[in-house]
Enzyme design. Structure first.
Site, PDB file in Angstrom:
ATOM      1  N   ASP A  49       1.004  -1.335  -0.084  1.00  0.00           N
ATOM      2  CA  ASP A  49       0.077   0.082  -0.055  1.00  0.00           C
ATOM      3  C   ASP A  49       0.931   1.260   0.027  1.00  0.00           C
ATOM      4  O   ASP A  49       2.094   1.179   0.509  1.00  0.00           O
ATOM      5  CB  ASP A  49      -1.161   0.196   1.370  1.00  0.00           C
ATOM      6  N   SER A  50       0.284   2.282  -0.281  1.00  0.00           N
ATOM      7  CA  SER A  50       1.043   3.646  -0.248  1.00  0.00           C
ATOM      8  C   SER A  50       1.440   3.947   1.242  1.00  0.00           C
ATOM      9  O   SER A  50       2.530   4.751   1.456  1.00  0.00           O
ATOM     10  CB  SER A  50       0.200   4.815  -0.675  1.00  0.00           C
ATOM     11  N   CYS A  84      -4.326  -1.533  -1.932  1.00  0.00           N
ATOM     12  CA  CYS A  84      -4.353  -0.083  -2.579  1.00  0.00           C
ATOM     13  C   CYS A  84      -5.452   0.127  -3.797  1.00  0.00           C
ATOM     14  O   CYS A  84      -5.130  -0.355  -4.916  1.00  0.00           O
ATOM     15  CB  CYS A  84      -3.055   1.017  -2.693  1.00  0.00           C
ATOM     16  N   GLU A 126      -2.850   8.763   8.066  1.00  0.00           N
ATOM     17  CA  GLU A 126      -1.446   8.637   8.199  1.00  0.00           C
ATOM     18  C   GLU A 126      -0.821   9.291   9.320  1.00  0.00           C
ATOM     19  O   GLU A 126       0.473   8.920   9.787  1.00  0.00           O
ATOM     20  CB  GLU A 126      -0.931   9.142   6.844  1.00  0.00           C
ATOM     21  N   CYS A 170     -11.078   3.181  -0.744  1.00  0.00           N
ATOM     22  CA  CYS A 170     -10.040   3.199  -0.308  1.00  0.00           C
ATOM     23  C   CYS A 170      -9.408   2.577   0.860  1.00  0.00           C
ATOM     24  O   CYS A 170     -10.217   2.501   1.715  1.00  0.00           O
ATOM     25  CB  CYS A 170      -9.627   4.717  -0.159  1.00  0.00           C
ATOM     26  N   HIS A 199      -7.560   2.735   3.264  1.00  0.00           N
ATOM     27  CA  HIS A 199      -7.369   3.712   4.511  1.00  0.00           C
ATOM     28  C   HIS A 199      -8.573   3.847   5.138  1.00  0.00           C
ATOM     29  O   HIS A 199      -8.644   4.027   6.134  1.00  0.00           O
ATOM     30  CB  HIS A 199      -6.790   5.039   4.002  1.00  0.00           C
TER      31      HIS A 199
HETATM   32  N1  DGL Z   1      -4.816   3.424   0.339  1.00  0.00           N
HETATM   33  C1  DGL Z   1      -4.932   3.970  -1.095  1.00  0.00           C
HETATM   34  C2  DGL Z   1      -6.351   3.524  -1.693  1.00  0.00           C
HETATM   35  O1  DGL Z   1      -6.806   2.726  -1.510  1.00  0.00           O
HETATM   36  C3  DGL Z   1      -4.965   5.191  -1.114  1.00  0.00           C
HETATM   37  C4  DGL Z   1      -4.102   6.060  -0.244  1.00  0.00           C
HETATM   38  C5  DGL Z   1      -3.198   7.268  -0.959  1.00  0.00           C
HETATM   39  O2  DGL Z   1      -3.878   8.096  -1.126  1.00  0.00           O
HETATM   40  O3  DGL Z   1      -2.012   7.084  -0.952  1.00  0.00           O
HETATM   41  O4  DGL Z   1      -6.536   3.893  -2.748  1.00  0.00           O
END
Ligand code: DGL
Length: 267
Positions: A7-8, A70, A158, A190, A192
């Site tokens: 993931d990012s 992600c 984050e 997303c 997150h």
């Molecule tokens: N967790 C990422 C997603 O599912 C995005 C987070 C980011 O913007 O880096 O899209």
């Protein structure tokens, strides 16, 4: 099996923790690009470049299976990643999320009543692509499909702010127009966002909120089992998780606690 999860940042921990529950006897490598998070505001070309670099690193770890935990990367870089990894199977977020949301939406529609909207919440990169919107419009032509980018959510997460008035206000402000719609189904597109699900539910009272983390983990489990079946001997690889963050000092305490809980599950 050795499974790479990317993931990012720390959104993918939600997928990993489901996966660790489903496949406890595996060697995991979690890679979070905390030096470059968020990805969601970046142009597609940058997302592809960063993804290629990160998956080259995971390839170097000798993984048998890659989980792209992600949505932004799954949408914009799946082909680049597959090319980088050659024959190594890759699981992304889109297919599991679409099938789960489709099933839940179908199951939640009351016969004879008008359907509520189907809402996709995601990063700018995800929403801009129109990927989820197109899929749902094709499947449910009579349904109102709404797509909302939420660029402030990932920075809160984050930075370790999973609750509190500032987060609630940001979530409410982002979703205030949608809250005027009849209640429907909201897909957390997303990884997150599962961390702030409660705040999202407060901003959208009565909505069915769908988190596809487990659906993605189930798809990964199917492949992990197939790979294991094809490996002649397991070679006694220990169950463990190797944690790699491109900027480890940025990982917030709550995420460290979640990582520790996963570690102890595998001990
Ligand atoms: N967790 C990422 C997603 O599912 C995005 C987070 C980011 O913007 O880096 O899209």
């Amino acid at each position: 099996v050795k499974i790479g999860v990317f993931d990012s940042g720390i959104g993918g921990l939600n997928v990993l923790s489901e996966l660790v529950g489903l496949v406890p006897d595996a060697h995991y490598v979690y890679l979070g690009d905390s030096a470059n998070v968020p990805y969601g505001g970046r142009p597609a070309e940058q997302i592809r470049e960063l993804s290629q670099k990160n998956f080259a690193r995971l390839k170097g770890e000798g993984i048998d299976l890659a989980v792209v935990a992600c949505n932004s990367v799954s949408i914009h870089a799946l082909e680049v990643i597959q090319r980088e990894l050659g024959n190594t199977p890759v699981v992304g977020m889109v297919e599991p999320a679409v099938s789960l949301a489709t099933q839940v939406y179908e199951g939640s529609r009351a016969p004879g009543e008008p359907d509520g909207p189907l809402l996709i919440l995601g990063t700018q990169a995800t929403i801009r692509s129109g990927t989820y919107g197109d899929r749902f419009r094709a499947h449910f032509p009579a349904t109102r499909v709404l797509e909302q980018a939420c660029p402030l959510f990932v920075p809160f997460i984050e930075l370790g702010q999973l609750r509190g008035p500032a987060l609630d206000e940001a979530v409410r402000a982002c979703l205030q127009d949608i809250a005027l719609e009849p209640v429907g189904l909201a897909l957390l597109a997303c990884t997150h966002y599962a961390w702030i699900r409660e705040s999202i539910e407060r901003a959208l009272p009565g909505w069915v909120v769908v988190d596809p983390s487990r659906a993605a983990a189930l798809a990964a489990r199917t492949l992990a089992w197939q790979i294991r079946g094809s490996q002649a001997t397991e070679g006694g690889r220990p169950s463990r998780i190797d944690w790699i963050f491109t900027a480890p000092e940025k990982v917030p305490d709550f995420a460290r606690a979640a990582m520790k809980a996963m570690d102890s599950k595998l001990e």
